[in-house]
Design a protein around this motif. Structure first.
Motif, PDB file in Angstrom:
ATOM      1  N   GLN A 103       0.811  -1.218   0.000  1.00 33.08           N
ATOM      2  CA  GLN A 103       0.000   0.000   0.000  1.00 33.08           C
ATOM      3  C   GLN A 103       0.847   1.272   0.000  1.00 33.08           C
ATOM      4  N   ASP A 104       2.143   1.147   0.075  1.00 33.52           N
ATOM      5  CA  ASP A 104       3.022   2.303   0.197  1.00 33.52           C
ATOM      6  C   ASP A 104       3.076   3.082  -1.116  1.00 33.52           C
ATOM      7  N   ARG A 105       2.795   4.380  -1.071  1.00 36.11           N
ATOM      8  CA  ARG A 105       2.727   5.172  -2.306  1.00 36.11           C
ATOM      9  C   ARG A 105       4.095   5.292  -2.972  1.00 36.11           C
ATOM     10  N   HIS A 106       5.156   5.307  -2.179  1.00 37.96           N
ATOM     11  CA  HIS A 106       6.484   5.376  -2.776  1.00 37.96           C
ATOM     12  C   HIS A 106       6.856   4.055  -3.443  1.00 37.96           C
ATOM     13  N   ALA A 107       6.435   2.946  -2.842  1.00 31.61           N
ATOM     14  CA  ALA A 107       6.664   1.647  -3.466  1.00 31.61           C
ATOM     15  C   ALA A 107       5.910   1.549  -4.783  1.00 31.61           C
ATOM     16  N   ARG A 108       4.675   2.019  -4.792  1.00 30.90           N
ATOM     17  CA  ARG A 108       3.878   1.976  -6.021  1.00 30.90           C
ATOM     18  C   ARG A 108       4.514   2.830  -7.113  1.00 30.90           C
ATOM     19  N   THR A 109       5.024   3.982  -6.731  1.00 29.55           N
ATOM     20  CA  THR A 109       5.686   4.850  -7.710  1.00 29.55           C
ATOM     21  C   THR A 109       6.929   4.176  -8.279  1.00 29.55           C
ATOM     22  N   LEU A 110       7.701   3.527  -7.409  1.00 28.05           N
ATOM     23  CA  LEU A 110       8.886   2.813  -7.877  1.00 28.05           C
ATOM     24  C   LEU A 110       8.519   1.734  -8.885  1.00 28.05           C
ATOM     25  N   LEU A 111       7.487   0.956  -8.579  1.00 26.71           N
ATOM     26  CA  LEU A 111       7.092  -0.110  -9.495  1.00 26.71           C
ATOM     27  C   LEU A 111       6.605   0.466 -10.819  1.00 26.71           C
ATOM     28  N   GLU A 116       7.333   1.279 -16.533  1.00 27.04           N
ATOM     29  CA  GLU A 116       7.055   2.200 -17.632  1.00 27.04           C
ATOM     30  C   GLU A 116       8.316   2.848 -18.205  1.00 27.04           C
ATOM     31  N   GLY A 117       9.422   2.763 -17.474  1.00 31.46           N
ATOM     32  CA  GLY A 117      10.646   3.402 -17.926  1.00 31.46           C
ATOM     33  C   GLY A 117      11.205   2.754 -19.181  1.00 31.46           C
ATOM     34  N   GLU A 118      12.162   3.429 -19.790  1.00 28.20           N
ATOM     35  CA  GLU A 118      12.710   2.964 -21.062  1.00 28.20           C
ATOM     36  C   GLU A 118      13.541   1.697 -20.920  1.00 28.20           C
ATOM     37  N   SER A 119      14.178   1.502 -19.761  1.00 30.63           N
ATOM     38  CA  SER A 119      15.089   0.356 -19.648  1.00 30.63           C
ATOM     39  C   SER A 119      14.951  -0.437 -18.358  1.00 30.63           C
ATOM     40  N   GLY A 120      14.105  -0.022 -17.439  1.00 33.46           N
ATOM     41  CA  GLY A 120      14.002  -0.691 -16.148  1.00 33.46           C
ATOM     42  C   GLY A 120      13.095  -1.899 -16.165  1.00 33.46           C
ATOM     43  N   GLY A 140      -3.618   6.500 -15.487  1.00 32.78           N
ATOM     44  CA  GLY A 140      -4.694   6.297 -14.523  1.00 32.78           C
ATOM     45  C   GLY A 140      -5.259   4.887 -14.483  1.00 32.78           C
ATOM     46  N   SER A 141      -4.949   4.075 -15.482  1.00 35.41           N
ATOM     47  CA  SER A 141      -5.405   2.684 -15.469  1.00 35.41           C
ATOM     48  C   SER A 141      -4.543   1.877 -14.495  1.00 35.41           C
ATOM     49  N   PHE A 142      -5.008   0.683 -14.131  1.00 38.86           N
ATOM     50  CA  PHE A 142      -4.191  -0.159 -13.282  1.00 38.86           C
ATOM     51  C   PHE A 142      -3.036  -0.746 -14.094  1.00 38.86           C
ATOM     52  N   LEU A 143      -1.859  -0.703 -13.507  1.00 34.70           N
ATOM     53  CA  LEU A 143      -0.655  -1.145 -14.204  1.00 34.70           C
ATOM     54  C   LEU A 143      -0.758  -2.592 -14.662  1.00 34.70           C
ATOM     55  N   VAL A 144      -1.466  -3.415 -13.891  1.00 37.30           N
ATOM     56  CA  VAL A 144      -1.535  -4.850 -14.180  1.00 37.30           C
ATOM     57  C   VAL A 144      -2.670  -5.197 -15.145  1.00 37.30           C
ATOM     58  N   ASP A 145      -3.535  -4.246 -15.453  1.00 35.94           N
ATOM     59  CA  ASP A 145      -4.688  -4.531 -16.306  1.00 35.94           C
ATOM     60  C   ASP A 145      -4.259  -5.096 -17.654  1.00 35.94           C
ATOM     61  N   GLY A 146      -4.696  -6.325 -17.936  1.00 31.75           N
ATOM     62  CA  GLY A 146      -4.377  -6.979 -19.193  1.00 31.75           C
ATOM     63  C   GLY A 146      -3.041  -7.696 -19.212  1.00 31.75           C
ATOM     64  N   ARG A 147      -2.286  -7.642 -18.138  1.00 33.57           N
ATOM     65  CA  ARG A 147      -0.983  -8.313 -18.098  1.00 33.57           C
ATOM     66  C   ARG A 147      -1.111  -9.722 -17.527  1.00 33.57           C
ATOM     67  N   ASP A 148      -0.256 -10.613 -18.006  1.00 37.80           N
ATOM     68  CA  ASP A 148      -0.172 -11.970 -17.479  1.00 37.80           C
ATOM     69  C   ASP A 148       0.734 -11.955 -16.254  1.00 37.80           C
TER      70      ASP A 148
END
Length: 232
Positions: A103-111, A116-120, A140-148
């Motif tokens: 639930q940590d907002r900084h952890a979510r930002t890191l992920l 989304e970064g170019e090489s990470g 604004g969408s969920f990062l995991v939406d549509g991902r396996d």
């Protein structure tokens, strides 16, 4: 030099899910930093260092790292970290993640920034998959939406908690990660018939849990483009 950040729960990480990627990345020549939400040293889940639960060899190996690795004993504060500084951000699992990291907002930002970064790369292990239920992409969408993805499955959770979701140590489990990740659009498959389960979808790597830690570390090292050192 290739670098990685391990984001570790302070409330009970599962031993091998943290120490295996840590030592495997060390052996591959990766510069590893450890961070926790507050910068306090993390606790290890006692079951994950119980010889009767995980075997004497694993328990001894995990305790050796837990007690003596300077990075685990003096981690960095999570809020001071940036995904731009690392080639991979790794989230080891353990039930403890459901009380802080997920639930940590900084952890979510890191992920989000790692994926989304170019090489990470973002790597999520076991119960840390719960962070996917709380992480939104830049649009604004969920990062995991549509991902396996894979992660700690309900079938295993049901063998741990009682009918009121109380864990053996008396804590109430606030949610089951499989349910939460599926609810925000993740294509969940923990591959229960397989010995290990590691899923790569773009720059997101997910790892089922105990028993898949080594395979997850190997996958990460391969995705980073690091060649295995030659045998002596």
């Amino acid at each position: 030099m290739t670098s990685a950040l391990l984001v570790v729960t302070e409330h009970g990480y599962w031993g091998e899910e943290c120490t295996t990627p840590l030592t495997e990345l060390d052996d591959a020549g990766v510069d590893v930093t450890v961070a926790t939400p507050s910068g306090a040293a993390p606790e290890v889940d006692e079951l994950s260092v119980d010889p009767d639960e995980v075997g004497a060899e694993t328990a001894e190996r995990v305790l050796e790292v837990h007690e003596n690795d300077a990075r685990l004993n003096d981690p960095e504060p999570l809020a001071e970290q940036s995904a731009d500084d690392y080639d991979a951000v790794v989230f080891p699992g353990g039930h403890g993640t459901v009380w802080d990291v997920n639930q940590d907002r900084h952890a979510r930002t890191l992920l989000r920034n790692a994926v989304e970064g170019e090489s990470g790369l973002g790597v999520v292990i076991c119960h840390a998959a719960g962070i996917l239920a709380h992480t939104r992409a830049s649009d604004g969408s969920f990062l995991v939406d549509g991902r396996d993805v894979t992660g700690f499955p309900n079938a295993w959770e049901a063998d741990i908690v009682d009918e009121n979701d109380i864990m053996p140590d008396g804590r109430k489990l606030p949610y089951w990660v499989e349910d939460e990740v599926e609810a925000v659009g993740g294509n969940w498959d923990a591959e229960l018939d397989a010995n290990t389960s590691v899923t790569v979808d773009g720059d997101l790597i997910t790892v089922r849990g105990p028993g898949s830690s080594a395979a997850g570390a190997e996958t990460l090292i391969d995705e980073l483009g690091i060649e295995a050192p030659a045998a002596d």
